[in-house]
Scaffold this motif. Structure first.
Motif, PDB file in Angstrom:
ATOM      1  N   THR A 111      -4.512   3.811   9.333  1.00 39.19           N
ATOM      2  CA  THR A 111      -5.237   2.496   9.060  1.00 39.19           C
ATOM      3  C   THR A 111      -5.849   2.364   7.810  1.00 39.19           C
ATOM      4  O   THR A 111      -5.573   1.177   6.802  1.00 39.19           O
ATOM      5  N   PHE A 112      -6.403   3.480   7.363  1.00 36.83           N
ATOM      6  CA  PHE A 112      -6.924   3.766   5.699  1.00 36.83           C
ATOM      7  C   PHE A 112      -5.693   2.947   4.747  1.00 36.83           C
ATOM      8  O   PHE A 112      -6.296   2.886   3.967  1.00 36.83           O
ATOM      9  N   ALA A 113      -4.679   3.980   4.478  1.00 37.56           N
ATOM     10  CA  ALA A 113      -4.104   3.831   4.489  1.00 37.56           C
ATOM     11  C   ALA A 113      -3.641   2.574   3.636  1.00 37.56           C
ATOM     12  O   ALA A 113      -2.500   1.719   2.803  1.00 37.56           O
ATOM     13  N   SER A 114      -2.710   2.062   5.091  1.00 38.57           N
ATOM     14  CA  SER A 114      -2.002   0.927   5.308  1.00 38.57           C
ATOM     15  C   SER A 114      -0.905   1.097   4.617  1.00 38.57           C
ATOM     16  O   SER A 114      -0.133   2.048   3.573  1.00 38.57           O
ATOM     17  N   PRO A 115       0.191   0.669   4.706  1.00 35.04           N
ATOM     18  CA  PRO A 115       2.576   0.682   4.750  1.00 35.04           C
ATOM     19  C   PRO A 115       2.302   1.240   3.122  1.00 35.04           C
ATOM     20  O   PRO A 115       3.022   0.926   2.804  1.00 35.04           O
ATOM     21  N   VAL A 116       1.383   0.126   2.762  1.00 36.16           N
ATOM     22  CA  VAL A 116       1.194   0.087   0.498  1.00 36.16           C
ATOM     23  C   VAL A 116       1.093   0.827  -0.011  1.00 36.16           C
ATOM     24  O   VAL A 116       2.154   1.204   0.009  1.00 36.16           O
ATOM     25  N   ASN A 117       0.376   1.643   0.722  1.00 37.34           N
ATOM     26  CA  ASN A 117       0.554   3.190  -0.034  1.00 37.34           C
ATOM     27  C   ASN A 117       1.128   4.451   0.667  1.00 37.34           C
ATOM     28  O   ASN A 117       1.352   5.111   0.344  1.00 37.34           O
ATOM     29  N   PHE A 125      -3.849   5.097  -3.610  1.00 40.62           N
ATOM     30  CA  PHE A 125      -4.897   5.533  -3.192  1.00 40.62           C
ATOM     31  C   PHE A 125      -6.088   4.888  -2.178  1.00 40.62           C
ATOM     32  O   PHE A 125      -7.077   5.499  -1.904  1.00 40.62           O
ATOM     33  N   GLY A 126      -6.244   3.525  -2.132  1.00 38.83           N
ATOM     34  CA  GLY A 126      -6.402   2.846  -1.139  1.00 38.83           C
ATOM     35  C   GLY A 126      -7.742   2.212  -1.490  1.00 38.83           C
ATOM     36  O   GLY A 126      -8.199   2.257  -2.387  1.00 38.83           O
ATOM     37  N   GLY A 127      -8.873   1.912  -0.841  1.00 38.24           N
ATOM     38  CA  GLY A 127      -9.789   0.973  -1.107  1.00 38.24           C
ATOM     39  C   GLY A 127     -11.076   2.016  -0.293  1.00 38.24           C
ATOM     40  O   GLY A 127     -12.407   1.019  -0.102  1.00 38.24           O
ATOM     41  N   MET A 128     -10.950   2.866  -0.017  1.00 37.69           N
ATOM     42  CA  MET A 128     -11.764   3.122   0.864  1.00 37.69           C
ATOM     43  C   MET A 128     -12.509   4.737  -0.002  1.00 37.69           C
ATOM     44  O   MET A 128     -11.990   5.534  -0.545  1.00 37.69           O
ATOM     45  N   LEU A 129     -14.247   4.353  -0.525  1.00 39.68           N
ATOM     46  CA  LEU A 129     -14.484   5.363  -1.010  1.00 39.68           C
ATOM     47  C   LEU A 129     -15.800   5.640  -0.509  1.00 39.68           C
ATOM     48  O   LEU A 129     -16.274   4.923   0.872  1.00 39.68           O
ATOM     49  N   SER A 130     -16.440   7.378  -0.038  1.00 39.74           N
ATOM     50  CA  SER A 130     -17.662   7.056   0.018  1.00 39.74           C
ATOM     51  C   SER A 130     -18.614   8.048  -1.094  1.00 39.74           C
ATOM     52  O   SER A 130     -18.120   8.304  -2.154  1.00 39.74           O
ATOM     53  N   PHE A 131     -19.814   7.488  -1.207  1.00 38.29           N
ATOM     54  CA  PHE A 131     -20.344   8.709  -2.214  1.00 38.29           C
ATOM     55  C   PHE A 131     -21.994   8.587  -1.700  1.00 38.29           C
ATOM     56  O   PHE A 131     -22.498   7.639  -0.840  1.00 38.29           O
TER      57      PHE A 131
END
Ligand SMILES: Cc1ncc(COP(=O)(O)O)c(C=O)c1O
Length: 375
Positions: free
Chosen positions: A172-178, A292-298
């Motif tokens: 889910t997080f990566a999607s097949p694009v990545n 590298f996808g669109g999810m990040l945390s900080f």
């Protein structure tokens, strides 16, 4: 094979031979004439024209022979697990799974006499230690939520296949694009299509992609559980998938820029993004992900994470992910609330962590909003 962007647009489209429209027609019927067929067409049998159109597209994107589209990501996960697991069977999970998957494991599997082990990490050695003589499945998720840990997909697939164990991966997080896990040796790929595949925060759906034989088996279980979708929702998902490539590429670029800027920000203690060279999974991510996808945390410092979220003007504090609009959430108050403070500490999840799903807005506007919220 056509390029990825071309498959997003064209794979699976139903030819409208009668009216010559360029889009797939929407079939709203729940009853279809039943003559000269082995099996009736019926929504719950996951064989309507719109189900076939969108599952053909997803199979083309994950480069599998076949796929199924179900009513949620959890319907995809539960139907898959119950297909291959019965009483006294065992499944090994990596550490750091989506909260709904963890709840499913903790609340449901034992009721059916299914044994499980959650490995000490996402590392192959720890997953191998979790394997028993009755292990039927290994389940992984990468990047993981909310720390964006990276699992070495090829190494897990090789370890499990050498033992004759099927591998299931939540992509889910990566999607097949990545990331296309089947090309790295994974047997079954799962998506919450509620996220990037639909991409507009208006559809709840799930998908499973694998070879034709595995999908045939999953389908025969899934139709007993009844998690099917209607033609209109299926069509909306098909429509969304046409722009998957452009949406995710744009999101990759923006997320990379934000991760870099946030890393140098004095209000931030730590940024987790697999595209940053300092991330522990960076090298593995470079090998197995094309973006590298669109999810990040900080982790924010000097301000409480709830106050920080309230201060945001453009980015909305809300749950879910993968939409065109950027959103943030606090895992300590949402996805990982049930763990309690001690549980979160054990999982390495700071209390002041913010998870962000980056959308398609302009990077400068997002950065300005993230910056002003410290004031
Ligand atoms: C990684 C991951 N897998 C599975 C799911 C479950 O998907 P759904 O909510 O569509 O059932 C989610 C939902 O947030 C998720 O983030």
């Amino acid at each position: 094979m056509a390029g990825f962007g071309t498959r997003c647009v064209h794979a699976g489209t139903i030819r409208d031979r009668e009216r010559k429209g360029i889009n797939s027609p929407i079939y709203t019927s729940t009853s279809f004439e039943f003559i000269d067929r082995d099996e009736p067409i019926y929504p719950r049998y996951l064989n309507t024209p719109n189900e076939e159109a969108v599952s053909t597209k997803i199979a083309a994107l994950e480069e599998t022979e076949s796929a199924l589209v179900l009513s949620s990501g959890m319907a995809a996960i539960s139907s898959t697990l119950f297909t291959f697991l019965g009483k006294n069977d065992h499944i090994a999970f990596q550490k750091g799974l989506y909260g709904g998957t963890s709840n499913f494991i903790l609340q449901e599997l034992r009721k059916f006499g299914i044994e499980y082990t959650i490995a000490d990490s996402q590392e192959t050695e720890d997953l191998e230690k979790a394997i028993r003589p009755n292990t039927r499945l290994v389940f992984i998720e990468s990047p993981s939520n909310p720390l964006l840990n990276i699992t070495d997909i090829r190494s897990v697939a090789e370890m499990a296949s050498a033992k004759g164990i099927l591998t299931v991966m939540d992509n889910t997080f990566a999607s097949p694009v990545n990331q296309q896990p089947v090309l790295l040796g994974i047997d079954i790929v799962i998506h919450s299509a509620t996220k990037y595949l639909s991409g507009h925060s208006d559809i709840c759906a799930g998908a499973v992609a694998a070879n034709a034989d595995l999908i045939r088996q999953i389908r025969s279980t899934a139709l007993n559980f009844g998690g099917s979708l209607n033609g209109i929702t299926l069509y909306l998902l098909e429509r969304s998938l046409k722009t998957l490539d452009v949406r995710v590429r744009r999101i990759n670029e923006t997320a990379g820029r934000l991760a870099e800027s946030l890393s140098g920000h004095n209000g931030i203690k730590q940024v987790n993004y697999p595209g940053l060279p300092g991330h522990p999974g960076y090298e593995t991510a470079c090998r197995q992900m094309s973006g590298f996808g669109g999810m990040l945390s900080f982790e924010v410092k000097g301000i409480d994470c709830l106050t920080y979220q309230k201060n945001l003007k453009l980015i909305r504090p809300s749950v879910s992910l993968g939409g065109v609009e950027s959103i943030v959430s606090s895992p300590a108050h949402t996805s990982h609330r049930h763990l309690g403070k001690e549980g979160r500490k054990k999982e390495g999840i700071p209390e002041n962590l913010i998870r962000m799903s980056v959308g398609v807005e302009d990077a400068v506007d997002l950065m300005a909003d993230l910056d002003q919220a410290f004031a």
